[in-house]
Enzyme design. Structure first.
Site, PDB file in Angstrom:
ATOM      1  N   SER A 102      -7.661   7.124   3.997  1.00 30.21           N
ATOM      2  CA  SER A 102      -7.084   8.354   4.531  1.00 30.21           C
ATOM      3  C   SER A 102      -5.690   8.118   5.108  1.00 30.21           C
ATOM      4  O   SER A 102      -4.782   7.694   4.408  1.00 30.21           O
ATOM      5  CB  SER A 102      -8.048   8.938   5.561  1.00 30.21           C
ATOM      6  N   ASP A 242      -1.882  13.730   4.269  1.00 28.58           N
ATOM      7  CA  ASP A 242      -2.083  12.315   4.557  1.00 28.58           C
ATOM      8  C   ASP A 242      -2.415  11.594   3.261  1.00 28.58           C
ATOM      9  O   ASP A 242      -2.333  12.173   2.182  1.00 28.58           O
ATOM     10  CB  ASP A 242      -3.177  12.133   5.614  1.00 28.58           C
ATOM     11  N   ASP A 244      -4.997  10.616   1.602  1.00 27.30           N
ATOM     12  CA  ASP A 244      -5.977  11.124   0.631  1.00 27.30           C
ATOM     13  C   ASP A 244      -6.002  12.639   0.577  1.00 27.30           C
ATOM     14  O   ASP A 244      -6.882  13.230  -0.059  1.00 27.30           O
ATOM     15  CB  ASP A 244      -7.374  10.566   0.912  1.00 27.30           C
ATOM     16  N   ASP A 246      -6.780  15.112   2.567  1.00 20.39           N
ATOM     17  CA  ASP A 246      -7.833  15.975   3.084  1.00 20.39           C
ATOM     18  C   ASP A 246      -7.387  16.702   4.351  1.00 20.39           C
ATOM     19  O   ASP A 246      -8.163  17.452   4.943  1.00 20.39           O
ATOM     20  CB  ASP A 246      -9.139  15.209   3.325  1.00 20.39           C
TER      21      ASP A 246
END
Length: 447
Positions: A102, A242, A244, A246
């Site tokens: 992440s 960010d 990833d 999400d």
């Protein structure tokens, strides 16, 4: 080995804490716990990753572990975490695996797991997988011959996710100019295309991942470069993802940073006006600013509060039949369209609200008047003793009575360290800091 699963999957320094051997074991265990074992067919798993260099190594281990457990592996490549959740549901797979840390720096990596339908795992399922790994049972049965799993690339993965996102846009983004910060992460694979196809004029920063530069001074945890780019391009808005993708934070045309509380409020008001906010209720965590609560109260929107963590937001949405929830960090969940936090979906919804109202982001975000907030981490010898202390409780009650509706106090023991976090919101920064210092002294004395 300590506890394997944290608040968002398995995470650690790649090739040190999170080794290929551990990744293989987790994948095999997950296949055994989550896969369809009723004899109707071979289990299916979707695997994706963000572009950090160690993802290549860990993807190979995860794919090997799944195939050795007899699973058919659909390799989606570099895509956002919410894309893997969506594809797990879209393909009817038994499980999804996302390899990402992440917003963490490049040396870290992680493994996030999704069950059938693209849902994050409940605690009991994580515990079963962890017990299998730590108990040495991850070796499990080893199919041979034709029963060994096969691996193929899911060649339409990106296109399927993009089409899914575009189908959620209630209004075209025509006339909007934006800068999107992809954090040199997974968003680079699809975010610029999604925003352009939705109708916006798009400038991109952080869109050239090389395996080492993910989250490096850029993305949702470093909004400075986005602020500069928005001003340089004269853009209407900046959207930050960010590693990833999400989560989503934003920057206004004037350089104002807009956090998850404000974005959640803007989206809640939009959904309510469209009659799409289930039960006229939104889910937020205990960290949401009191100003957010005041905005929702004035709009006659109820707030259901959970512990910190998007998994708790998701749990509340699902069990209560609600449609929208989120965190200050920019994790928002639109349960009608997604089974997990989706930064691109959040960005599209926010931009659509701007396009539909003709209002600037600064105007929309101004509905939330944030109260000044101070957070103090107090080292203690026994954090649970502080939680049970009558003296601490009395001090908190006295401060809450003093602040009334103009402030808030939150004491929270760290989940991993001997710390107690003292968070205070008050009408002024000076007042917040003074109250926090007073409470921190009581906490330190009673530890």
């Amino acid at each position: 080995m300590g506890r394997l699963f944290g608040t968002d999957g398995v995470r650690g320094r790649a090739n040190a804490d999170l080794t290929p051997e551990l990744a293989l074991a987790v994948a095999r265990a997950a296949a055994g716990v989550l896969a369809d074992r009723d004899g109707t067919g071979r289990p299916v798993a979707v695997v994706g990753r963000d572009p950090r260099a160690s993802g290549e190594m860990l993807e190979a281990a995860v794919v090997a572990g799944l195939a050795s457990a007899g699973a058919e592996v659909l390799r989606a490549g570099v895509l956002p975490t919410p894309a893997i959740a969506h594809l797990t549901a879209h393909t009817g797979a038994d499980l999804g695996v996302m390899i990402s840390a992440s917003h963490n720096p490049m040396p870290d990596n992680g493994i996030k797991l999704f069950s059938r339908g693209g849902h994050k795992l409940p605690d009991a399922v994580e515990a079963a997988i962890e017990e299998t790994v730590t108990g040495g049972d991850a070796a499990g049965p080893r199919p041979t011959g034709a029963a060994v799993g096969r691996v193929r690339d899911l060649t339409d993965a990106t296109a399927a996710y993009v089409e899914h996102l575009l189908a959620t846009v209630p209004r075209p983004l025509t006339g909007l100019t934006l800068v999107v910060d992809c954090a040199h992460g997974a968003a680079a694979a699809c975010a610029p295309d999604v925003y352009r196809r939705a109708g916006a004029t798009v400038h991109v920063i952080g869109g050239e991942p090389d395996g080492w530069n993910i989250n490096d001074g850029i993305g949702s945890t470093h909004l400075g470069p986005l602020t500069e780019a928005v001003r340089a391009h004269g853009a209407d808005v900046g959207i930050a993802h960010d590693g990833d993708a999400d989560r989503c934070l934003a920057v206004s045309a004037t350089g104002e940073q807009v956090d998850g509380d404000a974005i959640l409020a803007v989206c809640a008001l939009d959904l309510k006006e469209r009659g799409a906010l289930a039960e006229d209720t939104v889910v937020a965590t205990v960290m949401s600013n009191l100003g957010f609560h005041h905005t929702m109260r004035d709009a006659e929107i109820a707030v259901h509060t959970t512990a910190v963590g998007d998994r708790y937001v998701l749990e509340a949405l699902r069990t209560r039949g609600l449609s929208l929830g989120g965190e200050q960090s920019g994790h928002l969940v639109f349960l009608e369209h997604a089974t997990t936090g989706d930064g691109l979906l959040t960005g599209l919804t926010l931009l659509s609200r701007m396009a539909g109202t003709g209002a600037s982001l600064a105007e929309l975000a101004s509905v939330v008047q944030r109260l000044p907030q101070t957070l103090v981490n107090v080292p203690v010898t026994d954090r649970m003793a502080v939680v049970e202390s009558e003296e601490v409780a009395a001090a908190v009650n006295a401060v809450e009575a003093e602040l009334g509706d103009d402030g808030r106090v939150l004491l929270r023991p760290s989940g991993t360290e001997q710390l107690v976090r003292v968070m205070v919101e008050a009408p002024t920064q000076e007042a917040a800091e003074a109250v926090a210092a007073r409470l921190a002294g009581v906490v330190a004395r009673c530890s």
